[in-house]
Scaffold this motif. Sequence first.
Motif, PDB file in Angstrom:
ATOM      1  N   PHE A 191       0.807  -1.220   0.000  1.00  0.00           N
ATOM      2  CA  PHE A 191       0.000   0.000   0.000  1.00  0.00           C
ATOM      3  C   PHE A 191       0.845   1.278   0.000  1.00  0.00           C
ATOM      4  O   PHE A 191       0.532   2.227  -0.726  1.00  0.00           O
ATOM      5  N   VAL A 192       1.885   1.317   0.800  1.00  0.00           N
ATOM      6  CA  VAL A 192       2.669   2.558   0.915  1.00  0.00           C
ATOM      7  C   VAL A 192       3.277   2.956  -0.431  1.00  0.00           C
ATOM      8  O   VAL A 192       3.096   4.103  -0.873  1.00  0.00           O
ATOM      9  N   PRO A 193       3.982   2.058  -1.141  1.00  0.00           N
ATOM     10  CA  PRO A 193       4.474   2.464  -2.467  1.00  0.00           C
ATOM     11  C   PRO A 193       3.342   2.803  -3.447  1.00  0.00           C
ATOM     12  O   PRO A 193       3.465   3.738  -4.238  1.00  0.00           O
ATOM     13  N   GLU A 224       0.444  10.365  -3.257  1.00  0.00           N
ATOM     14  CA  GLU A 224       0.250  10.818  -1.879  1.00  0.00           C
ATOM     15  C   GLU A 224       1.620  11.063  -1.248  1.00  0.00           C
ATOM     16  O   GLU A 224       2.576  10.341  -1.535  1.00  0.00           O
ATOM     17  N   PRO A 225       1.739  12.036  -0.366  1.00  0.00           N
ATOM     18  CA  PRO A 225       3.031  12.252   0.293  1.00  0.00           C
ATOM     19  C   PRO A 225       3.299  11.162   1.339  1.00  0.00           C
ATOM     20  O   PRO A 225       2.371  10.567   1.884  1.00  0.00           O
ATOM     21  N   PHE A 226       4.587  10.920   1.596  1.00  0.00           N
ATOM     22  CA  PHE A 226       4.946   9.975   2.659  1.00  0.00           C
ATOM     23  C   PHE A 226       4.482  10.542   3.987  1.00  0.00           C
ATOM     24  O   PHE A 226       4.593  11.740   4.233  1.00  0.00           O
ATOM     25  N   LYS A 227       3.972   9.690   4.829  1.00  0.00           N
ATOM     26  CA  LYS A 227       3.541  10.112   6.158  1.00  0.00           C
ATOM     27  C   LYS A 227       4.313   9.302   7.186  1.00  0.00           C
ATOM     28  O   LYS A 227       4.502   8.091   7.038  1.00  0.00           O
ATOM     29  N   LEU A 228       4.739   9.960   8.217  1.00  0.00           N
ATOM     30  CA  LEU A 228       5.456   9.281   9.290  1.00  0.00           C
ATOM     31  C   LEU A 228       4.582   8.196   9.922  1.00  0.00           C
ATOM     32  O   LEU A 228       5.098   7.211  10.447  1.00  0.00           O
ATOM     33  N   ASP A 229       3.284   8.353   9.829  1.00  0.00           N
ATOM     34  CA  ASP A 229       2.376   7.337  10.369  1.00  0.00           C
ATOM     35  C   ASP A 229       2.565   5.981   9.696  1.00  0.00           C
ATOM     36  O   ASP A 229       2.305   4.947  10.298  1.00  0.00           O
ATOM     37  N   TRP A 273       5.172   4.341  11.773  1.00  0.00           N
ATOM     38  CA  TRP A 273       4.646   3.883  13.066  1.00  0.00           C
ATOM     39  C   TRP A 273       3.777   2.637  12.881  1.00  0.00           C
ATOM     40  O   TRP A 273       3.839   1.702  13.677  1.00  0.00           O
ATOM     41  N   ALA A 274       2.973   2.635  11.840  1.00  0.00           N
ATOM     42  CA  ALA A 274       2.144   1.457  11.553  1.00  0.00           C
ATOM     43  C   ALA A 274       3.032   0.245  11.271  1.00  0.00           C
ATOM     44  O   ALA A 274       2.752  -0.865  11.739  1.00  0.00           O
ATOM     45  N   GLY A 275       4.108   0.452  10.520  1.00  0.00           N
ATOM     46  CA  GLY A 275       5.040  -0.634  10.237  1.00  0.00           C
ATOM     47  C   GLY A 275       5.691  -1.170  11.499  1.00  0.00           C
ATOM     48  O   GLY A 275       5.847  -2.379  11.665  1.00  0.00           O
TER      49      GLY A 275
END
Length: 117
Positions: free
Chosen positions: A84-86, A94-99, A102-104
Amino acid sequence: MTGISIPLQTVVLLVASNVFMTFAWYGHLKSLSASPWYIAALISWGIALFEYLLQVPANRIGYSGGFTLAQLKITQEVITLAVFVPFAMVYMKEPFKLDYLWAGLCLIGAVYFIFRN
């Protein structure tokens, strides 16, 4: 997939299935945004068929090969985030989110608890 270990077969099939499912669930938000929802739903359903053709054997191979149900689920969740992130950043812009990080980290904890002896 003979000659390949059960865990690797399971993970490879789950990664491939997750790519299809991510596009089925979210790809229409970009590529079919001007289409009526029912067109997007039908196309998504068609994409999801390929996801199931990979996900069902992945879970059957993994479960019969020694994964517990909980291990399969947590493995799927880790793969979901890894796909999902890539997808969100590259395809949906979408911009990278620090969340995401944290989820990882939370999922690493889940992996630890589910796979420990």
